[in-house]
Design an enzyme around this catalytic site. Structure first.
Site, PDB file in Angstrom:
ATOM      1  N   ASP A 233      -5.182   1.929 -41.902  1.00 56.21           N
ATOM      2  CA  ASP A 233      -4.645   3.365 -42.318  1.00 56.21           C
ATOM      3  C   ASP A 233      -5.858   4.839 -43.005  1.00 56.21           C
ATOM      4  O   ASP A 233      -6.882   4.330 -43.355  1.00 56.21           O
ATOM      5  CB  ASP A 233      -4.010   3.504 -43.144  1.00 56.21           C
TER       6      ASP A 233
HETATM    7  C1  BGC Z   1      -1.063   7.377 -42.381  1.00 54.67           C
HETATM    8  C2  BGC Z   1      -0.241   7.028 -41.345  1.00 54.67           C
HETATM    9  C3  BGC Z   1      -0.869   7.867 -40.278  1.00 54.67           C
HETATM   10  C4  BGC Z   1      -2.610   7.706 -40.888  1.00 54.67           C
HETATM   11  C5  BGC Z   1      -3.309   9.191 -39.626  1.00 54.67           C
HETATM   12  C6  BGC Z   1      -1.905   8.133 -42.680  1.00 54.67           C
HETATM   13  O1  BGC Z   1      -2.064   9.037 -43.637  1.00 54.67           O
HETATM   14  O2  BGC Z   1      -0.732   7.007 -43.484  1.00 54.67           O
HETATM   15  O3  BGC Z   1       0.829   6.593 -40.872  1.00 54.67           O
HETATM   16  O4  BGC Z   1      -1.350   7.098 -39.282  1.00 54.67           O
HETATM   17  O5  BGC Z   1      -2.874   8.805 -41.681  1.00 54.67           O
HETATM   18  O6  BGC Z   1      -2.823  10.169 -39.416  1.00 54.67           O
END
Ligand code: BGC
Length: 810
Positions: A233
């Protein structure tokens, strides 16, 4: 290339070892970290282009957050799950693939398959269900729909990221059975469906942050045979300790935590074989999506996006209650009162990284007007739902530089030199990747000419995580900084706080508006910016708004009240603290219902909300965050042009106090999943408590008679007949019970389901795969107890007219 590494590679990457051998240590280290926010590093010398990753999952945003490059906005995850339709989930994945191809995206960051452990979870709208089996089946279908079109899926967030409070650091404590049987089960099925990537979560499980956690190796690799890429993530890679772990690609990149990777391998702190293993997986992913070598990726089938979005929204719309008023008899309606802010400004999706920018949105108000052309349709807002500023509609804006609709945005360095400028068509802007020189800019200026439709006072202001100055016709009216609550900068970024000043405007007169944002650096988000110029809700007295709605309803043959949540209630980055509808909406519904005019309530929320007046109204329709065609779907269902296709994927409580699992706030950094196996309907059954609407519940416009259920091998067949006068859809659900179990079990658990459609008078058979594994519990391995199980079939966990016994031989 070291010996140990080759010997541990799975068969699927062996053919890439010669390519790996051509790479320098520096090249390999670069390949396992992003090149920027959304792309991986290209190496043209080996025929490798950059791969682009993008959020979804309810549509595909693309590498730029930009209204000039709109996306198909599909219904959110909880709405998709409400369809209980595996074929629809496959087509939803295929639709995402089509959008991905159009936007040059190779990996869609979804589906989000954490569980609805508690209705308070902030990303509840994005996740599918409280049930692992329903989540797993839909996840597998979504993955196939994407990947059959050569676009990689990225099921997320592995694992136990079921709430948002302290999401970067929370240490989830969950017993092994609950972890395996509930939280890991959907990921297992997604890997079984062939997922090419998985996203590792921010949180820790049992004391170890997920990007360093052994769960990445076991069960993911060692038991399930995952041969894809574990993508972190965003910023979840925290140290070089994630290198020996099965964490493959650090995003975004270059990752500060891995800055020392090459040096650490050179001086023997880290093993090159661990890096090689990651590189091979990244290369395999590139090959799969057509980013390595000659093969062009497959072209997805042509997509009628709005038509599919409408169909998906209809299939996810749940008719919770109907005292005979629906479907509407349009010909008998002289005057209809449509009430509610969400009727006019539909909320089509939840907040946070899942946001996509639709080209256009169909509101319930417009769609109802079109669907009952013979009726006089009035509108009253009734209650304010919006909190903070919302963007100013394009129709009221003129770009002073071009004379066209929109605004001019200019970026200045610390010396006041203009570095870059662009003409935009929205006043709510996010730069999160893209071309603007955010990191180099000290000031960002929005300029527009605003022509209001009405004379009066408005609440004009801005939102963002930076201080700003607002000028109206050259006068400084605001010089302040919105106050960021909490410590989640991502939340402040994606759903920023706002401040406003009262400004007098005149209908038809151009007002020059200018905001100067002073950019403050926000660490990991220093290359990103979120800034909105907008108008906050009018300050009309709340009682007055209700009184106007009541008058409109009293003068009409029917009232349709659309209630819902707002961006401050359901979003990534924080959890809910209440299940109440925001503002005075409950008072509004009660007052409208009290007029005696038949009242239909449409709920526009991605998660359960408390509906204390449900028994007082003629019908309740849960429309979820229905995507850009939400309005059409609601009008279709209300008028009966379409059957309400949805069934609840999550138990709907009557009050927060009744909800069995509400603990989402960690204590001393730890969040204990004390309830063990018992989440959702399992917990309600255990507590012997009755919700407002049961898991699986949802009405249609026809009636059914349940015939018989029988099992042959791994399949349960259920026959049922449509005994009504309309064609209908039924979701046949099969649950297992094992009262004599030697181990603790849920009283009842979902083991399979299927959707059927039947014409009036038609008898149909639902064929539902129920392999014995669905009866298994985790005892260090999957174990099916011998002896008797009862399988029960019907229309919800609380309505199971058919049963049969299944004996497992010892
Ligand atoms: C979220 C993810 C997302 C990523 C990119 C993170 O803060 O938890 O689900 O894909 O950001 O935007």
């Amino acid at each position: 290339m070291t010996e140990t590494a080759t010997s541990t590679h799975t068969d699927s990457v062996q053919h890439l070892v010669p390519l790996l051998d051509r790479l320098t240590l520096e090249q390999k280290a670069a390949l396992v970290q992003g090149a920027d926010f959304w792309t991986t590093v290209p190496l043209p010398e080996i025929g490798l282009r950059a791969m682009t990753l993008s959020d979804g999952p309810a549509g595909v945003r693309g590498p730029r957050w930009d209204e000039r490059e709109p996306s198909l906005n599909l219904p959110s995850g909880s709405a998709l799950a409400a369809s209980w339709d595996v074929d629809l989930a496959y087509r939803y994945g295929a639709a995402a693939a089509s959008e991905a191809r159009r936007k040059g995206v190779d990996v869609v960051l979804g589906p989000t398959i954490n569980l609805h452990r508690s209705p308070l979870g902030g990303r509840h709208f994005e996740c599918f269900s409280e049930d692992p089996e329903l989540t797993a089946e839909l996840a597998a279908a979504y993955v196939r729909g994407l990947q059959d079109n050569d676009v990689a899926a990225c099921p997320k967030h592995y694992v136990a990221n079921d709430s948002e409070t302290d999401r970067f650091t929370v240490d989830v404590r969950v017993d092994e059975r609950a972890l395996r049987e509930n939280y890991l089960a959907p990921f297992e099925r997604a890997v079984d469906a062939g997922a090419w990537t998985i996203m590792s979560a921010y949180n820790a499980v049992d004391g170890v942050t997920m990007t360093e956690n052994d769960l990445l190796e076991t069960p993911l690799n060692s038991e399930w045979g995952f041969d894809g890429v574990v993508i972190s993530d965003w910023t979840a890679v925290r140290s070089l300790d994630s290198v020996p772990a099965a964490q493959d690609l650090a995003m975004p990149g270059p990752a500060p935590a891995w800055a020392d990777l090459v040096a650490a391998i050179r001086d023997g702190r880290l093993n090159e074989a661990d890096l090689d293993r990651k590189v091979l997986r990244v290369l395999l992913l590139a090959q799969r999506v057509g980013a390595l070598g000659e093969r062009e990726p497959r072209e997805p089938a042509p997509l009628d996006g709005p038509a599919f979005a409408r169909e998906a929204a209809i299939e996810g719309t749940v008719l919770l209650r109907n005292e005979g008023v629906l479907p509407l008899d349009a010909s008998s309606l002289g005057r209809v009162a449509v009430i509610g802010q969400n009727a006019r400004e539909a909320r089509t999706q939840g907040g946070g990284s899942a946001t996509v920018i639709p080209e256009s949105v169909v509101s319930p108000l417009d769609a109802i007007r079109a669907a009952v052309p013979g009726a006089d349709v009035g509108f009253e807002i009734g209650a304010v739902v919006q909190e903070g500023v919302a963007e100013i509609p394009l129709a009221h804006l003129t770009n002073p530089a071009t004379g066209e609709a929109g605004i001019r945005v200019a970026f200045f360095d610390a010396d006041g030199t203009e570095l870059f400028a662009e003409n935009r068509r929205s006043t709510a802007l996010v730069w999160f990747g893209g071309d603007a020189p955010i990191a180099a800019s000290a000031t960002v200026v929005f300029e527009t000419l605003y022509t209001p439709a009405e004379t009066g006072d408005i609440e004009l202001g801005f939102a963002g995580a930076n201080p700003g100055k607002l000028y109206v016709d050259g006068q400084l009216v605001l010089d302040d900084s919105p106050v960021i609550e909490g410590t989640d900068l991502g939340a402040a970024f994606l759903n920023p706080p706002s401040i406003t000043a009262t400004v007098a405007v005149e209908a038809g007169r151009e007002t020059a508006v200018r905001v100067e944002f002073s950019r403050e650096s926000h660490g990991a988000l220093s290359g990103a910016l979120s800034a909105t110029l907008g108008i906050a809700p009018e300050r009309t007295d709340a009682d007055e708004l209700i009184a106007r709605a009541v008058a409109e309803a009293a003068a009409s043959d029917l009232a349709i009240v659309v209630v819902g949540t707002n961006s401050k209630v359901e979003s990534e980055g924080y959890d809910r603290t209440s299940l109440d509808l925001p503002g005075r909406q409950d008072d509004l519904v009660r007052a409208v219902a009290a007029t005696g005019t038949p009242t239909v309530v449409v709920v526009n929320a991605g998660s359960p909300v408390v509906l204390p007046w449900a028994e007082d109204v003629a019908a309740v329709v849960q429309g979820y965050f229905g995507g850009q065609e939400f309005g059409h779907a609601i009008a279709d269902v209300l008028t009966g042009a379409a059957e309400p296709g949805g069934r609840l994927p999550t138990t709907w409580p009557a009050a927060l106090a009744d909800v069995p699992v509400t603990e989402v706030v960690p204590t001393d950094g730890r969040l204990e999943y004390r309830e063990g196996l018992h989440i959702g309907y399992r917990a309600w059954l255990k507590a012997d408590a009755v919700p407002a609407f049961a898991f699986g519940h949802g009405l249609g416009y026809t009636t059914w008679s349940w015939g018989a259920a029988q099992r042959t091998g791994d399949t349960v067949e259920v026959t049922l007949a449509n005994t009504g006068h309309r064609r209908g859809k039924q979701v046949v659900q099969v649950y297992a019970e094992r009262p004599e179990s030697a181990v603790e079990r849920p009283e009842r658990w979902l083991v399979g389901f299927a959707t059927v459609h039947a014409a009036p008078g038609e008898t149909v058979t639902a064929t539902i795969p129920v392999p014995a594994r669905r009866l298994a519990h985790w005892a260090g391995e999957w174990t099916v107890e011998s002896g008797a199980y009862t399988l029960r079939a019907g229309a919800s966990v609380a309505d199971l007219p058919l049963s049969l016994e299944w004996r497992i031989a010892s």
